[in-house]
Design a protein around this motif. Structure first.
Motif, PDB file in Angstrom:
ATOM      1  N   ARG A 149       2.579   1.521  -3.573  1.00 34.23           N
ATOM      2  CA  ARG A 149       1.749   1.116  -4.715  1.00 34.23           C
ATOM      3  C   ARG A 149       2.042   1.933  -5.973  1.00 34.23           C
ATOM      4  O   ARG A 149       1.831   1.470  -7.079  1.00 34.23           O
ATOM      5  N   ALA A 196       1.899  -7.411  -8.241  1.00 35.95           N
ATOM      6  CA  ALA A 196       1.626  -7.589  -6.805  1.00 35.95           C
ATOM      7  C   ALA A 196       1.779  -9.063  -6.407  1.00 35.95           C
ATOM      8  O   ALA A 196       2.355  -9.365  -5.357  1.00 35.95           O
ATOM      9  N   GLN A 242       0.835  -1.204   0.000  1.00 39.17           N
ATOM     10  CA  GLN A 242       0.000   0.000   0.000  1.00 39.17           C
ATOM     11  C   GLN A 242       0.871   1.256   0.000  1.00 39.17           C
ATOM     12  O   GLN A 242       0.606   2.207  -0.725  1.00 39.17           O
TER      13      GLN A 242
END
Length: 177
Positions: A24, A49, A21
């Motif tokens: 990102r 990811a 996060q």
């Protein structure tokens, strides 16, 4: 013992999720550089990811997280580009981002034109130079770019200078006297 292992796995997954996060932007920048179209970019971001998660147990905390993430993400992006090339055989450099740039009006028109030309140029680059330019445009130091791409810092500097010249030639071709 199973409860301890389960607890560790959950902590590891939570730590990874927080890391992903926080960084990102790296995933989306690489996906945007190596994929065309919104769906393709989203698929590639998911693939990056997933590969980051698979590589997470091998991450060396002595190294920079962003360098590690760029290395993994760029490898996935390059593999994606090679696979895409085999499937399509034709590079179409215009996508939604280019069309969005065309929609800019007024004072930003010239800047949008330059952005379109730069994006078109980037789409023609081989995977290594595309990665190099992406990292350079992210203001990454030459040493970090070299770490990510497996090049020396001086080689990075030389390649960046050559790319700058190619961009100048591509964006503003010289006119005959």
């Amino acid at each position: 013992m199973d409860a301890i292992a389960t607890h560790r796995q959950r902590e590891d997954a939570e730590g990874f999720a927080a890391l992903l996060q926080r960084h990102r932007g790296i995933v989306y920048k690489v996906a945007g550089t190596y994929a065309r179209g919104a769906d393709d970019r989203e698929d590639l971001a998911q693939e990056i990811a997933a590969e980051l998660w698979r590589a997470w147990p091998r991450y060396d905390p002595a190294r920079s997280v962003s360098t590690w993430m760029y290395r993994v993400a760029l490898n996935v992006g390059i593999s994606h580009l090679r696979g895409d090339g085999r499937r399509r055989r034709h590079l179409v450099p215009f996508d939604a981002a280019l069309h969005e740039a065309e929609a800019v009006s007024g004072d930003d028109h010239e800047q949008a034109q330059h952005l379109r030309l730069l994006q078109g140029f980037i789409a023609t680059l081989d995977p290594l130079n595309r990665a190099l330019l992406l990292l350079y445009l992210e203001d990454r130091p030459a040493r970090e770019i070299g770490d990510v791409l497996g090049l020396s810092a001086s080689n990075v500097g030389t390649r960046v200078n050559r790319l700058k010249q190619r961009i100048r030639d591509h964006v503003a071709p010289s006119t005959p006297d």
